[in-house]
Design an enzyme around this catalytic site. Structure first.
Site, PDB file in Angstrom:
ATOM      1  N   SER A 139       0.771  -1.254   0.005  1.00 29.07           N
ATOM      2  CA  SER A 139       0.144   0.080   0.074  1.00 29.07           C
ATOM      3  C   SER A 139       0.888   1.293  -0.042  1.00 29.07           C
ATOM      4  O   SER A 139       2.026   1.144   0.625  1.00 29.07           O
ATOM      5  CB  SER A 139      -0.851   0.005   1.293  1.00 29.07           C
ATOM      6  OG  SER A 139      -1.503   1.271   1.415  1.00 29.07           O
ATOM      7  N   TYR A 152      -1.524  -0.252  10.481  1.00 32.22           N
ATOM      8  CA  TYR A 152      -1.826  -0.615   9.087  1.00 32.22           C
ATOM      9  C   TYR A 152      -0.837  -0.267   8.185  1.00 32.22           C
ATOM     10  O   TYR A 152      -0.274  -1.012   7.464  1.00 32.22           O
ATOM     11  CB  TYR A 152      -3.208  -0.049   8.414  1.00 32.22           C
ATOM     12  CG  TYR A 152      -3.355  -0.478   7.057  1.00 32.22           C
ATOM     13  CD1 TYR A 152      -3.610  -1.726   6.736  1.00 32.22           C
ATOM     14  CD2 TYR A 152      -3.236   0.658   6.202  1.00 32.22           C
ATOM     15  CE1 TYR A 152      -3.689  -1.786   5.159  1.00 32.22           C
ATOM     16  CE2 TYR A 152      -3.268   0.373   4.790  1.00 32.22           C
ATOM     17  CZ  TYR A 152      -3.558  -0.832   4.510  1.00 32.22           C
ATOM     18  OH  TYR A 152      -3.934  -1.171   3.108  1.00 32.22           O
TER      19      TYR A 152
END
Length: 261
Positions: A139, A152
């Site tokens: 990501s 995250y």
């Protein structure tokens, strides 16, 4: 003989779109997921195009992963491409305001799960040899911080470095490794992140044009089908409307001073 794809988190989003993309190209596919009803529905959908083996699997369970891979039917054992797609984000609030359990769930899925599946499939990928792939879904959060990303973002930074380190370990085996790092993409990801609050999830994409699951699937297919001598180390892929934010600077409020009469 067709090539075989092994993809985790296949029951929605990037995973389902990727399974459909590779099925259209005639690859045999092992689709993995925890949601049994969705898993078998996808297997039924794709089964008219190509051989599909649905595998109900929680990537956090190392023993279950090892056993599932060891028991693959003969027609699905020669894996050409592994896509480590299973992952999630939870609790998009400040670290000090979230539950510890949510942080552990992200670590166990996004890090431990990837390690479990990769380790179990490495012997197969190495045996298959030249042109095989490990494509890890990272990501932009693994590179660029933002409020509420905490664990995250850190888990996706792990994916980036894990991918680079695997490249070193696998040098000479013919196995290629890529960190594919998308920016904002409209899938169920934000619904999960916002605990099922669809209004909050939709607000992420309101007024803009995000990536789609199909965009990511197309990039995965491109990487997997490159000539054997090419390795893409990392792809950071964002919609044209997404860029970097300004520096965040906290400033104290200036005290108000009453003027002398």
């Amino acid at each position: 003989m067709s090539k075989t794809l092994f993809i985790t988190g296949a029951t929605s989003g990037f995973g389902a779109a990727t399974a459909r993309r590779f099925a259209a190209d005639g690859w045999s596919i092992v689709i993995c997921g925890r949601r049994e009803e969705r898993l078998y529905a996808l297997a039924d959908e794709l089964g008219c195009l190509t051989p599909v083996h649905p595998l109900k699997l929680d990537v956090q369970d190392a023993e279950a992963v090892t056993q599932a891979i060891a028991s693959l039917p003969s027609g699905f054992r020669r894996i050409h491409t592994l896509v480590n797609n299973a992952g999630l984000a939870l609790a998009p609030a400040a670290m000090q305001d979230v539950q510890l359990a949510d942080l552990h769930t992200m670590i166990n899925t996004n890090i431990t799960g990837v390690v479990n599946v990769t380790h179990a499939l490495l012997p197969t990928l190495i045996e298959t040899g030249a042109g095989t792939n490990i494509i890890n879904i990272g990501s932009t959060a693994g590179e660029w911080p933002y409020p509420g990303s905490h664990v995250y973002g850190a888990s996706k930074a792990f994916i980036k470095q894990f991918s680079y380190n695997l490249r070193c370990d696998l040098l000479g085996t013919g196995v290629r490794v890529t960190d594919l790092a998308p920016g904002i993409a409209e899938t169920e990801f934000s619904v999960v992140r916002n605990s099922g609050n669809k209004a909050a999830a939709n607000s992420v994409y309101e007024g803009t044009v995000p990536l789609s699951a199909e965009d990511i699937a197309e990039q995965i297919a491109h990487i997997a089908n490159l000539p054997d001598h090419i390795n893409i180390n990392r792809v950071e892929m964002v919609p044209v409307r997404q860029a970097w934010g300004p520096y965040a600077i906290h400033r104290e409020q200036s005290p108000s001073h009453e003027q002398d009469a």
